[in-house]
Design an enzyme around this catalytic site. Structure first.
Site, PDB file in Angstrom:
ATOM      1  N   SER A   1       0.826  -1.215   0.000  1.00 33.18           N
ATOM      2  CA  SER A   1       0.000   0.000   0.000  1.00 33.18           C
ATOM      3  C   SER A   1       0.854   1.257   0.000  1.00 33.18           C
ATOM      4  O   SER A   1       0.334   2.362   0.027  1.00 33.18           O
ATOM      5  CB  SER A   1      -0.926   0.002   1.222  1.00 33.18           C
ATOM      6  OG  SER A   1      -0.160  -0.151   2.411  1.00 33.18           O
TER       7      SER A   1
ATOM      8  N   ASN B   1      -1.662  -2.211  13.388  1.00 35.81           N
ATOM      9  CA  ASN B   1      -3.111  -2.021  13.420  1.00 35.81           C
ATOM     10  C   ASN B   1      -3.514  -0.767  14.188  1.00 35.81           C
ATOM     11  O   ASN B   1      -4.343   0.022  13.726  1.00 35.81           O
ATOM     12  CB  ASN B   1      -3.791  -3.257  14.013  1.00 35.81           C
ATOM     13  CG  ASN B   1      -3.567  -4.490  13.148  1.00 35.81           C
ATOM     14  OD1 ASN B   1      -3.065  -4.372  12.039  1.00 35.81           O
ATOM     15  ND2 ASN B   1      -3.930  -5.660  13.660  1.00 35.81           N
TER      16      ASN B   1
ATOM     17  N   THR C   1     -40.321  27.155  -7.571  1.00 34.60           N
ATOM     18  CA  THR C   1     -40.620  25.818  -7.054  1.00 34.60           C
ATOM     19  C   THR C   1     -40.945  24.988  -8.292  1.00 34.60           C
ATOM     20  O   THR C   1     -41.516  25.515  -9.261  1.00 34.60           O
ATOM     21  CB  THR C   1     -41.820  25.803  -6.086  1.00 34.60           C
ATOM     22  OG1 THR C   1     -42.970  26.283  -6.789  1.00 34.60           O
ATOM     23  CG2 THR C   1     -41.583  26.693  -4.868  1.00 34.60           C
ATOM     24  N   HIS C   2     -40.553  23.745  -8.284  1.00 39.25           N
ATOM     25  CA  HIS C   2     -40.718  22.880  -9.468  1.00 39.25           C
ATOM     26  C   HIS C   2     -40.060  23.499 -10.692  1.00 39.25           C
ATOM     27  O   HIS C   2     -40.499  23.255 -11.816  1.00 39.25           O
ATOM     28  CB  HIS C   2     -42.202  22.617  -9.766  1.00 39.25           C
ATOM     29  CG  HIS C   2     -43.010  22.264  -8.557  1.00 39.25           C
ATOM     30  ND1 HIS C   2     -43.140  20.985  -8.082  1.00 39.25           N
ATOM     31  CD2 HIS C   2     -43.700  23.058  -7.689  1.00 39.25           C
ATOM     32  CE1 HIS C   2     -43.886  20.988  -6.987  1.00 39.25           C
ATOM     33  NE2 HIS C   2     -44.225  22.240  -6.724  1.00 39.25           N
TER      34      HIS C   2
ATOM     35  N   LYS D   1     -19.364  29.277 -28.179  1.00 39.22           N
ATOM     36  CA  LYS D   1     -19.649  28.745 -26.852  1.00 39.22           C
ATOM     37  C   LYS D   1     -18.758  29.289 -25.745  1.00 39.22           C
ATOM     38  O   LYS D   1     -17.568  29.523 -25.928  1.00 39.22           O
ATOM     39  CB  LYS D   1     -19.481  27.223 -26.867  1.00 39.22           C
ATOM     40  CG  LYS D   1     -20.500  26.527 -27.733  1.00 39.22           C
ATOM     41  CD  LYS D   1     -21.835  26.453 -27.071  1.00 39.22           C
ATOM     42  CE  LYS D   1     -22.063  25.023 -26.607  1.00 39.22           C
ATOM     43  NZ  LYS D   1     -23.393  24.865 -26.050  1.00 39.22           N
TER      44      LYS D   1
ATOM     45  N   TYR E   1      -9.202  -6.165  13.425  1.00 33.59           N
ATOM     46  CA  TYR E   1      -8.635  -5.659  12.184  1.00 33.59           C
ATOM     47  C   TYR E   1      -8.675  -6.714  11.078  1.00 33.59           C
ATOM     48  O   TYR E   1      -8.398  -7.889  11.302  1.00 33.59           O
ATOM     49  CB  TYR E   1      -7.174  -5.211  12.398  1.00 33.59           C
ATOM     50  CG  TYR E   1      -6.517  -4.780  11.102  1.00 33.59           C
ATOM     51  CD1 TYR E   1      -6.668  -3.484  10.641  1.00 33.59           C
ATOM     52  CD2 TYR E   1      -5.808  -5.684  10.320  1.00 33.59           C
ATOM     53  CE1 TYR E   1      -6.104  -3.081   9.432  1.00 33.59           C
ATOM     54  CE2 TYR E   1      -5.237  -5.300   9.116  1.00 33.59           C
ATOM     55  CZ  TYR E   1      -5.394  -3.994   8.670  1.00 33.59           C
ATOM     56  OH  TYR E   1      -4.849  -3.614   7.488  1.00 33.59           O
TER      57      TYR E   1
ATOM     58  N   GLN F   1      -7.274  -1.728   4.583  1.00 29.40           N
ATOM     59  CA  GLN F   1      -6.269  -1.006   3.802  1.00 29.40           C
ATOM     60  C   GLN F   1      -6.930  -0.263   2.639  1.00 29.40           C
ATOM     61  O   GLN F   1      -6.418   0.733   2.145  1.00 29.40           O
ATOM     62  CB  GLN F   1      -5.229  -2.004   3.276  1.00 29.40           C
ATOM     63  CG  GLN F   1      -4.096  -1.373   2.520  1.00 29.40           C
ATOM     64  CD  GLN F   1      -2.928  -2.335   2.379  1.00 29.40           C
ATOM     65  OE1 GLN F   1      -2.244  -2.632   3.341  1.00 29.40           O
ATOM     66  NE2 GLN F   1      -2.722  -2.844   1.175  1.00 29.40           N
TER      67      GLN F   1
ATOM     68  N   LYS G   1      -8.219   3.823   2.305  1.00 27.65           N
ATOM     69  CA  LYS G   1      -7.456   5.038   2.028  1.00 27.65           C
ATOM     70  C   LYS G   1      -7.820   5.700   0.711  1.00 27.65           C
ATOM     71  O   LYS G   1      -8.044   6.909   0.666  1.00 27.65           O
ATOM     72  CB  LYS G   1      -5.959   4.740   2.110  1.00 27.65           C
ATOM     73  CG  LYS G   1      -5.553   4.585   3.551  1.00 27.65           C
ATOM     74  CD  LYS G   1      -4.227   3.918   3.737  1.00 27.65           C
ATOM     75  CE  LYS G   1      -4.165   3.256   5.080  1.00 27.65           C
ATOM     76  NZ  LYS G   1      -5.017   2.041   5.222  1.00 27.65           N
TER      77      LYS G   1
HETATM   78  N1  ARG Z   1      -1.163  -1.223   5.465  1.00 27.22           N
HETATM   79  C1  ARG Z   1      -2.054  -1.690   6.448  1.00 27.22           C
HETATM   80  C2  ARG Z   1      -3.386  -0.953   6.379  1.00 27.22           C
HETATM   81  O1  ARG Z   1      -3.464   0.008   5.723  1.00 27.22           O
HETATM   82  C3  ARG Z   1      -1.457  -1.518   7.807  1.00 27.22           C
HETATM   83  C4  ARG Z   1      -1.931  -2.486   8.822  1.00 27.22           C
HETATM   84  C5  ARG Z   1      -1.454  -3.833   8.462  1.00 27.22           C
HETATM   85  N2  ARG Z   1      -1.743  -4.747   9.501  1.00 27.22           N
HETATM   86  C6  ARG Z   1      -1.684  -6.078   9.285  1.00 27.22           C
HETATM   87  N3  ARG Z   1      -1.935  -6.830  10.273  1.00 27.22           N
HETATM   88  N4  ARG Z   1      -1.401  -6.572   8.115  1.00 27.22           N
HETATM   89  O2  ARG Z   1      -4.346  -1.341   6.968  1.00 27.22           O
END
Ligand code: ARG
Length: 461
Positions: A26, A113, A158-159, A286, A320, A325, A328
């Site tokens: 990641s 984690n 309205t509408h 335009k 977890y 992951q 993100k």
């Molecule tokens: N890159 C992981 C994430 O974004 C970090 C945590 C990884 N933990 C694990 N037990 N593999 O969640």
């Protein structure tokens, strides 16, 4: 760069498959959390030293190493590698290369984690503060326009049918109300987010005598997350933020839609500055409102991020799971999209040029003061339902004659209700109509000015 063994590779008989390595890494995206990761590590290491879990000398080495890593990252010289999977292991590996054994002690009483949960909260908290400022800037632009055009009459819809006259200022202050609530929501979301996960370790806590309050204080958290299983696993703060962001984008999208309509030649209510429009590659005439259209379009992405995060959490058992992951990309994208949209909108709104003649012309076509005529009759003692009925007949007469109701001579109006006098004419102008709505929340110019002043005060300066 040569492949190095993974930091967790001790129990494995063979190196991880190349494809798996790429699939699970990641670092390409979570390096965005580097600054927060270092801040979290520093606070953790200081706590470990204060509690006697590592030595003062270890701490000094860790601080020195992390300071150098921070500089390397800032200067762009840091060697990120997918061999080390993610931002956390990249930094830890570099730390150990720089300072040796103390680097290997940093991860005592911690897990990736609770580390990633902490980093993400820190990162989002900072972004939220920036977004709050951008919302404030947009609100300031809207208030500025509302003050300048507190008395400018336009049709309210309205509408999407002409309904009653409102002022341009009043219309813009409706968005101020929406964006103020968006800020409020972010403040509340921030307060819930601002609890420290560190100390939860992998899921169950740690056997070391840690001091979580100390870490929380150093990192600016309000308190510590109470349950270790929850702390490492739930991403509700990210979901909630995306909910706030999606709503703000939906508000922006509504405003964007109005700007698209208003700037079209059919409406002609506003002119956009040239630098906020783009041309067509084929049609020379335009001038397109692309910025507004894109903001309207980008709102879909943020709504998508919200859906992605909700779905990501939905069936995860405690605690977890690596699924997390995937939190993100949607979160980063929601933040980036909202920030970019707010920034471009704040300036564009400040530069909108309303077109009073087009607004007035539209008002003269929709019998916009029909309700005012009914209210006039009610003030003379006619029950509202009867007044409504009488005015409906007036509208039919006006339609038959092909004019707006406000253009009918008083003598004609009298045929529908004998009590109508010459004073009705003032009531039927857009100015008379808006001025009459003179109460808090109403569109009278005096009220719009007061509302703008109150909104300015809420902004603080
Ligand atoms: N890159 C992981 C994430 O974004 C970090 C945590 C990884 N933990 C694990 N037990 N593999 O969640």
């Amino acid at each position: 760069m040569a492949s190095k063994p993974k930091l967790w590779s001790g129990r494995f008989k063979e190196p991880v498959d190349e494809r798996v390595k790429r699939f699970t890494a990641s670092v390409e995206f979570d390096r965005r959390l580097a600054k927060q990761d270092i801040a979290g590590s520093l606070a953790h290491a200081r706590m470990l030293a204060a509690a006697g879990i590592i030595s003062k000398r270890d701490l000094t080495a860790i601080e020195r190493g992390l300071a150098q890593i921070r500089r390397e990252i800032e200067k762009g010289g840091f060697q990120w590698s997918i061999d080390a999977e993610d931002v956390h292991l990249n930094i830890e590996r570099r730390l150990t290369a720089l300072v040796g054994e103390p680097g290997k002690r940093l991860h005592t009483a911690r897990s990736r984690n609770d580390q990633v949960a902490t980093d993400l909260r820190l990162w989002l908290r900072e972004e939220m503060d920036g977004i709050d400022g951008s919302l404030a800037a947009l609100i300031r632009s809207l208030i500025g326009q509302a003050e300048r055009h507190a008395a400018l009459v336009m049709p309210g819809f309205t509408h999407l049918q002409v309904a009653q006259p409102v002022t341009f200022g009043h219309h813009l202050l409706a968005y101020v109300a929406m964006f103020e609530r968006d800020r409020e929501r972010l403040v509340q979301c921030r307060a819930r987010l601002n609890q420290l996960p560190l100390g939860a370790a992998a899921l169950a806590g740690t056997s070391f005598p840690i001091d979580r309050d100390r870490v929380a204080k150093e990192l600016g958290f309000e308190g510590v997350a109470e349950n270790s299983l929850d702390a490492v696993s739930d991403r509700d703060f990210a979901v909630e933020f995306c909910g706030c962001a999606a709503l703000a984008m939906v508000h922006l999208s509504r405003l964007a839609e109005e700007i698209v309509l208003w700037s079209s030649s059919r409406f002609g209510f506003v002119k956009l500055p040239d630098r906020y429009t783009t041309g067509s590659s084929i049609m020379p005439q335009k001038k397109n409102p692309d910025v507004a259209e894109l903001v309207r379009g980008k709102s879909a992405r943020v709504v998508g991020s919200l859906m992605a995060l909700l779905t990501l959490m939905k069936s995860q058992p405690l605690a977890y799971n690596r699924d997390n992951q995937e939190d993100k990309a949607p979160l980063f994208d929601a933040v980036d999209t909202l920030k970019a949209s707010l920034a471009v909108f704040a300036d564009m709104i400040a530069k909108l040029v309303p077109q009073p003649r087009a607004m007035r012309a539209a008002l003269a076509e929709g019998h916009a003061t029909a309700t005012d005529l009914a209210d006039y009759l009610v003030r003379q003692g006619v029950p509202f339902r009867d007044a409504h009925e009488a005015v409906a007949r007036v509208v039919r007469e006006a339609e038959r004659k092909g004019v707006d109701l406000s253009r009918l001579p008083v003598a004609t109006l009298k045929r529908f209700s004998p009590t109508i006098g010459a004073d009705v004419k003032r009531v039927l102008t857009p100015e008379g109509s808006v001025a009459a709505r003179d109460h808090i929340g109403g569109t009278a110019p005096a009220q719009v000015r007061k509302a703008a002043a109150r909104a300015r005060k809420r902004l603080g300066k």
